[in-house]
Design a protein around this motif. Structure first.
Motif, short mmCIF file in Angstrom:
data_model
loop_
_atom_site.label_atom_id
_atom_site.label_comp_id
_atom_site.label_asym_id
_atom_site.label_seq_id
_atom_site.Cartn_x
_atom_site.Cartn_y
_atom_site.Cartn_z
N SER A 124 8.86 47.47 60.15
CA SER A 124 8.65 46.60 59.63
C SER A 124 9.41 46.58 58.85
O SER A 124 9.43 47.29 57.66
CB SER A 124 7.62 45.53 59.60
OG SER A 124 6.71 45.98 58.72
N ALA A 125 10.59 45.28 57.96
CA ALA A 125 11.31 45.35 56.33
C ALA A 125 10.60 45.75 55.51
O ALA A 125 10.26 46.48 54.52
CB ALA A 125 11.75 44.28 56.03
N GLU A 126 8.82 44.78 55.55
CA GLU A 126 8.01 45.18 54.50
C GLU A 126 7.47 46.37 54.53
O GLU A 126 7.17 46.79 53.22
CB GLU A 126 7.33 43.95 54.93
CG GLU A 126 5.85 43.23 53.71
CD GLU A 126 4.37 42.62 53.76
OE1 GLU A 126 4.65 42.21 52.91
OE2 GLU A 126 4.73 42.28 55.52
N SER A 127 7.42 47.07 55.47
CA SER A 127 6.24 47.99 55.59
C SER A 127 7.24 49.32 55.40
O SER A 127 6.63 50.42 54.19
CB SER A 127 6.19 49.01 57.41
OG SER A 127 4.79 48.06 57.57
N ALA A 128 8.97 49.20 55.47
CA ALA A 128 9.79 50.00 55.09
C ALA A 128 9.56 49.52 53.70
O ALA A 128 10.28 51.01 53.07
CB ALA A 128 11.10 49.72 55.57
N LEU A 129 9.78 48.47 52.49
CA LEU A 129 10.07 48.69 51.41
C LEU A 129 8.87 49.29 50.72
O LEU A 129 9.05 49.75 49.87
CB LEU A 129 9.97 46.60 50.79
CG LEU A 129 10.08 47.02 49.69
CD1 LEU A 129 11.61 46.95 49.32
CD2 LEU A 129 10.13 45.08 49.77
N LYS A 130 7.69 49.06 51.16
CA LYS A 130 6.62 49.80 50.64
C LYS A 130 6.63 51.02 50.74
O LYS A 130 5.46 51.58 50.11
CB LYS A 130 5.13 48.81 51.56
CG LYS A 130 4.66 47.18 51.11
CD LYS A 130 4.13 47.28 52.15
CE LYS A 130 3.47 45.37 51.07
NZ LYS A 130 1.54 44.93 51.97
N LEU A 131 7.04 51.48 51.65
CA LEU A 131 6.78 53.17 51.59
C LEU A 131 7.61 53.40 50.74
O LEU A 131 8.17 54.52 49.83
CB LEU A 131 7.25 53.53 53.37
CG LEU A 131 7.40 55.04 53.22
CD1 LEU A 131 6.26 55.83 52.89
CD2 LEU A 131 7.97 55.35 55.04
N LYS A 132 8.91 52.55 50.70
CA LYS A 132 10.50 53.71 49.93
C LYS A 132 8.95 53.16 48.17
O LYS A 132 9.99 54.29 47.45
CB LYS A 132 11.64 52.19 50.21
CG LYS A 132 12.90 52.58 48.72
CD LYS A 132 13.69 51.84 49.19
CE LYS A 132 14.69 52.41 48.29
NZ LYS A 132 16.26 51.13 48.52
N ASN A 133 8.88 51.85 48.07
CA ASN A 133 8.28 51.47 46.60
C ASN A 133 7.08 53.07 46.44
O ASN A 133 7.23 53.30 44.76
CB ASN A 133 8.13 50.67 46.42
CG ASN A 133 8.77 49.21 46.53
OD1 ASN A 133 9.92 49.64 45.86
ND2 ASN A 133 8.69 48.36 46.51
N ALA A 134 6.63 53.36 47.24
CA ALA A 134 5.39 54.39 47.27
C ALA A 134 6.45 55.32 47.15
O ALA A 134 6.07 56.13 46.01
CB ALA A 134 4.49 54.51 47.99
N LYS A 135 7.01 56.39 47.24
CA LYS A 135 7.30 57.52 47.00
C LYS A 135 8.56 57.50 45.56
O LYS A 135 8.88 58.50 45.21
CB LYS A 135 8.74 57.00 48.52
CG LYS A 135 8.46 57.96 49.79
CD LYS A 135 9.36 58.22 50.88
CE LYS A 135 8.83 58.49 52.17
NZ LYS A 135 9.94 58.89 52.96
N LYS A 136 8.63 56.37 45.85
CA LYS A 136 9.64 55.87 43.64
C LYS A 136 8.51 56.26 43.49
O LYS A 136 9.12 57.21 42.01
CB LYS A 136 10.36 54.91 44.19
CG LYS A 136 11.67 55.07 42.79
CD LYS A 136 11.74 53.39 42.75
CE LYS A 136 12.60 52.51 41.07
NZ LYS A 136 13.36 51.69 41.21
N ARG A 137 7.84 55.49 43.44
CA ARG A 137 6.43 55.56 42.17
C ARG A 137 5.88 56.89 42.40
O ARG A 137 6.16 58.06 41.25
CB ARG A 137 4.86 54.79 42.76
CG ARG A 137 4.01 55.04 41.83
CD ARG A 137 4.26 55.15 39.62
NE ARG A 137 2.87 55.04 39.25
CZ ARG A 137 3.16 55.05 38.43
NH1 ARG A 137 4.22 55.20 37.96
NH2 ARG A 137 1.87 54.96 37.16
N LEU A 138 5.77 57.22 43.15
CA LEU A 138 5.65 59.06 43.60
C LEU A 138 5.90 60.42 42.94
O LEU A 138 6.03 61.19 42.15
CB LEU A 138 5.17 60.04 44.85
CG LEU A 138 4.42 61.41 45.15
CD1 LEU A 138 3.49 61.26 44.15
CD2 LEU A 138 4.49 61.80 46.89
N SER A 139 7.81 59.67 43.36
CA SER A 139 8.83 60.55 42.36
C SER A 139 9.12 60.20 41.22
O SER A 139 9.00 61.60 40.22
CB SER A 139 9.99 60.17 42.91
OG SER A 139 10.97 61.02 42.09
N GLU A 140 8.74 59.04 40.04
CA GLU A 140 8.76 59.48 39.01
C GLU A 140 7.32 60.11 38.53
O GLU A 140 6.95 60.85 37.40
CB GLU A 140 8.14 57.62 38.48
CG GLU A 140 9.71 56.54 39.08
CD GLU A 140 9.14 55.29 39.44
OE1 GLU A 140 8.28 54.51 38.60
OE2 GLU A 140 9.96 54.57 39.27
#
Length: 369
Positions: A180-196
């Protein structure tokens, strides 16, 4: 508490490695993953080692400070008693200075010498306190060490945040099947936060490591210099104390010889009752004087302690004067010539430089040739 922290650190490292394996198995992070890599592990281990090293150095500094404080406290109490003894000795010498007995003079010299020794001791205690103990205490509680430790604690807390965020990424990675688009967005944000968090942790790790290395170097160098200052202060004190005691010993021997000589002159019959040792001291000058012209072993000496003559037949000496020593007696006294004057002085007050030949011997040699 330290054991618990150590165990918790090991558990976090194990969890981090397991999370990295899981993420790589999922095919999302590759070999340069956002979790813990070899660089992170090296930085983490280096910080742990530096933390232990600086802590051990701080404890060593604390032990030095505590030891010095105890030594200073005890020494000050002993100094009070020693000064009282010196004052009483000087007082006795002053009150009985008209006495014909030698004890008054010896007591005065004893009190003066020990008062000087305590002055040197007070100087040493001042160095130990103001140049060693207090700087070490300031270094123990100083801002550089506390700031470096604070950065290390921040690094540990951020490492824990990365572990939590990595777990969040794994959780969302497992739910990515619904696409789902929502799950994909949350996963992307989680990875971004982890990278930061990963980038921030690397920067903080470098800063904390540099700070800890600087503190460690400062601890090592400063502690070494303070110990060196402590040893120099103690060495100087003991050297001065030895010099004063040697001078006092020579003065006491001189007083004893003068006293025995005066007794013998007042009562010639007392000579038969004087022990062989005292008899040797009394007659040393007269017997040695008879051997002056027969002694070829003249040598040049340099004065290392000043000496003020206090009886007839003694020679005044000043530091760095040169003396032609004609003879050295077994009692610790020598006879020689300095600045046109001749007389006796303590042998320990000079140091031998070279052997010389008397002018009379040179003249005899020339005439014989």
């Amino acid at each position: 508490m330290d054991a618990i922290k150590k165990q918790a650190s090991k558990l976090r490292e194990q969890v981090a490695r397991q999370q990295q394996v899981i993420l790589r198995q999922l095919g999302q992070l590759g070999h340069e993953g956002v979790m813990i890599d070899e660089t992170d592990m090296h930085c983490h281990q280096q910080l742990q080692n530096l933390y232990k090293s600086t802590r051990a150095a701080k404890h060593f500094q604390r032990d030095i400070v505590r030891g010095l404080e105890g030594f200073i406290s005890t020494s000050k109490k002993q100094m009070v008693r020693a000064r009282k003894l010196a004052e009483d000795s000087c007082k006795y010498g002053i009150e009985n200075q008209d006495s014909t007995h030698a004890l008054a003079r010896i007591a005065s010299n004893f009190g003066t010498s020990h008062a000087s020794i305590e002055d040197h001791g007070e100087t040493m205690l001042g160095i130990l306190s103001y140049q060693v103990s207090e700087p070490l205490r300031a270094l123990m509680n100083g801002a550089p060490l506390e700031d470096a430790r604070h950065l290390t604690h921040q690094y540990d807390r951020m490492s824990q945040e990365i572990e939590i965020q990595a777990a969040e990424v794994i959780r969302r990675q497992s739910k990515f099947r619904d696409s789902s688009a929502e799950s994909a967005l949350k996963l992307k944000n989680a990875k971004k936060r982890l990278s930061e968090l990963k980038s921030s942790m690397l920067a903080l790790g470098r800063e904390a490591t540099a700070a800890m290395l600087s503190v460690e170097d400062q601890q090592q160098e400063s502690t070494f210099q303070k110990i060196l200052s402590m040893v120099d202060a103690e060495r100087s004190y003991h050297q001065n104390a030895v010099a004063l005691l040697e001078k006092l010993h020579s003065e006491m021997i001189l007083v004893e010889q003068t006293h025995d000589s005066s007794l013998q002159s007042e009562n010639p019959s007392i000579k038969d009752n004087i022990s062989p040792v005292n008899d040797e001291k009394v007659s040393i000058r007269s017997s040695s004087q008879n051997n002056v012209d027969k002694n070829d072993s003249y040598f040049l000496a340099k004065v290392i302690h000043s000496f003020d003559s206090q009886a007839e037949g003694e020679l005044n000496l000043e530091v760095d004067d040169h003396v032609v020593v004609r003879q050295v007696a077994s009692s610790g006294w020598s006879e020689g010539e300095c600045k046109g004057n001749t007389g006796w002085f303590p042998s320990a007050y000079v140091t031998k430089i070279d052997r010389v030949v008397p002018a009379s011997k040179l003249l005899e040699n020339e005439l014989s040739q």
